[in-house]
Design a protein around this motif. Structure first.
Motif, mmCIF file in Angstrom:
data_model
loop_
_atom_site.group_PDB
_atom_site.id
_atom_site.type_symbol
_atom_site.label_atom_id
_atom_site.label_comp_id
_atom_site.label_asym_id
_atom_site.label_seq_id
_atom_site.Cartn_x
_atom_site.Cartn_y
_atom_site.Cartn_z
ATOM 1 N N THR A 5 23.040 4.457 -6.416
ATOM 2 C CA THR A 5 21.842 4.368 -7.237
ATOM 3 C C THR A 5 20.913 5.517 -6.892
ATOM 4 O OG1 THR A 5 20.789 2.953 -5.607
ATOM 5 C CG2 THR A 5 21.971 1.864 -7.390
ATOM 6 N N MET A 6 20.256 6.035 -7.890
ATOM 7 C CA MET A 6 19.300 7.115 -7.697
ATOM 8 C C MET A 6 17.889 6.567 -7.869
ATOM 9 S SD MET A 6 20.989 9.650 -6.937
ATOM 10 C CE MET A 6 21.470 11.250 -7.356
ATOM 11 N N THR A 7 17.018 6.936 -6.982
ATOM 12 C CA THR A 7 15.629 6.501 -7.043
ATOM 13 C C THR A 7 14.905 7.265 -8.132
ATOM 14 O OG1 THR A 7 15.690 6.148 -4.679
ATOM 15 C CG2 THR A 7 13.536 6.210 -5.704
ATOM 16 N N LYS A 8 14.170 6.534 -8.939
ATOM 17 C CA LYS A 8 13.358 7.169 -9.977
ATOM 18 C C LYS A 8 11.946 7.364 -9.442
ATOM 19 C CE LYS A 8 15.948 5.278 -13.805
ATOM 20 N NZ LYS A 8 16.824 4.265 -13.258
ATOM 21 N N LYS A 9 11.232 8.284 -10.044
ATOM 22 C CA LYS A 9 9.884 8.611 -9.587
ATOM 23 C C LYS A 9 8.955 7.400 -9.667
ATOM 24 C CE LYS A 9 6.136 11.840 -10.430
ATOM 25 N NZ LYS A 9 5.612 12.905 -11.267
ATOM 26 N N ASP A 37 8.842 13.897 8.258
ATOM 27 C CA ASP A 37 9.805 12.855 7.890
ATOM 28 C C ASP A 37 9.141 11.706 7.136
ATOM 29 O OD1 ASP A 37 11.864 14.259 8.998
ATOM 30 O OD2 ASP A 37 11.961 13.087 10.850
ATOM 31 N N LEU A 38 7.935 11.316 7.559
ATOM 32 C CA LEU A 38 7.222 10.241 6.860
ATOM 33 C C LEU A 38 6.794 10.681 5.461
ATOM 34 C CD1 LEU A 38 4.966 8.877 9.740
ATOM 35 C CD2 LEU A 38 6.860 7.688 8.650
ATOM 36 N N LEU A 39 6.327 11.915 5.328
ATOM 37 C CA LEU A 39 5.892 12.414 4.022
ATOM 38 C C LEU A 39 7.051 12.510 3.037
ATOM 39 C CD1 LEU A 39 3.432 15.249 5.079
ATOM 40 C CD2 LEU A 39 2.829 13.133 3.907
ATOM 41 N N ARG A 40 8.224 12.888 3.517
ATOM 42 C CA ARG A 40 9.402 12.995 2.641
ATOM 43 C C ARG A 40 10.045 11.647 2.367
ATOM 44 N NH1 ARG A 40 13.756 17.294 3.808
ATOM 45 N NH2 ARG A 40 14.252 16.761 1.672
ATOM 46 N N GLY A 41 9.860 10.668 3.270
ATOM 47 C CA GLY A 41 10.471 9.354 3.079
ATOM 48 C C GLY A 41 11.872 9.266 3.635
ATOM 49 N N LYS A 42 12.185 10.080 4.638
ATOM 50 C CA LYS A 42 13.544 10.117 5.178
ATOM 51 C C LYS A 42 13.926 8.841 5.912
ATOM 52 C CE LYS A 42 15.662 13.810 5.922
ATOM 53 N NZ LYS A 42 16.246 15.032 6.448
ATOM 54 N N HIS A 46 16.248 4.262 0.299
ATOM 55 C CA HIS A 46 16.395 4.818 -1.042
ATOM 56 C C HIS A 46 15.946 6.285 -1.102
ATOM 57 C CE1 HIS A 46 12.329 3.070 -0.906
ATOM 58 N NE2 HIS A 46 11.989 4.125 -1.608
ATOM 59 N N PHE A 47 16.110 7.029 0.015
ATOM 60 C CA PHE A 47 15.709 8.435 0.062
ATOM 61 C C PHE A 47 16.622 9.297 -0.804
ATOM 62 C CE2 PHE A 47 16.525 12.607 2.077
ATOM 63 C CZ PHE A 47 15.290 13.180 1.856
ATOM 64 N N VAL A 51 13.472 13.598 -5.206
ATOM 65 C CA VAL A 51 12.397 12.707 -5.634
ATOM 66 C C VAL A 51 11.409 12.563 -4.477
ATOM 67 C CG1 VAL A 51 11.819 10.378 -6.416
ATOM 68 C CG2 VAL A 51 13.943 11.434 -7.140
ATOM 69 N N ASP A 52 10.127 12.578 -4.797
ATOM 70 C CA ASP A 52 9.093 12.372 -3.786
ATOM 71 C C ASP A 52 8.974 10.875 -3.514
ATOM 72 O OD1 ASP A 52 6.950 12.417 -2.112
ATOM 73 O OD2 ASP A 52 5.476 12.929 -3.648
ATOM 74 N N CYS A 53 9.734 10.383 -2.540
ATOM 75 C CA CYS A 53 9.711 8.954 -2.235
ATOM 76 C C CYS A 53 9.061 8.680 -0.883
ATOM 77 C CB CYS A 53 11.115 8.369 -2.282
ATOM 78 S SG CYS A 53 12.315 9.226 -1.298
ATOM 79 N N GLY A 54 8.254 9.618 -0.401
ATOM 80 C CA GLY A 54 7.608 9.484 0.897
ATOM 81 C C GLY A 54 6.301 8.719 0.841
ATOM 82 N N ASP A 55 5.669 8.630 2.005
ATOM 83 C CA ASP A 55 4.453 7.854 2.167
ATOM 84 C C ASP A 55 3.265 8.764 2.470
ATOM 85 O OD1 ASP A 55 5.935 5.457 1.938
ATOM 86 O OD2 ASP A 55 6.551 5.645 4.019
#
Length: 147
Positions: A5-9, A37-42, A46-47, A51-55
């Motif tokens: 599965t790919m994470t959507k924005k 790592d926190l900013l990227r969401g690594k 669902h990284f 996609v910008d999935c970070g915090d």
């Protein structure tokens, strides 16, 4: 057979958290890698790289950060104004004393990918030289960095 599965924005924006880091006596490199790592969401399951999935990350007491080894005395940071003779040279002690927030932002920026997504990711970083603004409304989770 499982499907990838790919994470959507839109899904990534719903699951954003806030983290707070106290930079007192923390080495710059360790702080920058943890923050990047926190900013990227690594750390998330669902990284995805595209996609910008970070915090969001809040860094407090940036003026109390440490540089490892002898970097505070020997290493130089350069900045150019764009004009002839506009090269400014600063030591590590000067950077920590006067420009500690820029020092941390530059270190974190260097650990992000060099693309449009990185410019979007770095906007989620909030750095304060002292205690700074009150972010209790976001209820950030406190992270302690071991050094």
């Amino acid at each position: 057979m499982q499907k990838t599965t790919m994470t959507k924005k839109a899904d990534a924006e719903k699951n954003r958290a806030w983290y707070e880091i106290d930079a007192t006596d923390v080495i710059l490199g360790k702080l920058a890698t943890t923050t990047a790592d926190l900013l990227r969401g690594k750390q998330k399951t669902h990284f995805n790289q595209h996609v910008d999935c970070g915090d969001f990350v809040i860094i407090r007491n940036a003026s109390k950060i440490r540089l490892s080894g002898n970097k505070a005395a020997k290493e130089k940071w350069y900045n150019h104004s764009g004009y002839i003779g506009g090269l400014r040279t600063r030591t590590g002690k000067e950077m920590i004393a006067s420009y500690s927030d820029e020092l941390i932002i530059g270190a974190v920026k260097g650990m992000l990918p060099k693309n449009r997504l990185a410019r979007q990711i770095i906007k989620k970083l909030h750095v304060y030289k002292d205690q700074g603004k009150d972010h209790t409304a976001q209820s950030p989770k406190i992270i302690k960095i071991k050094y």
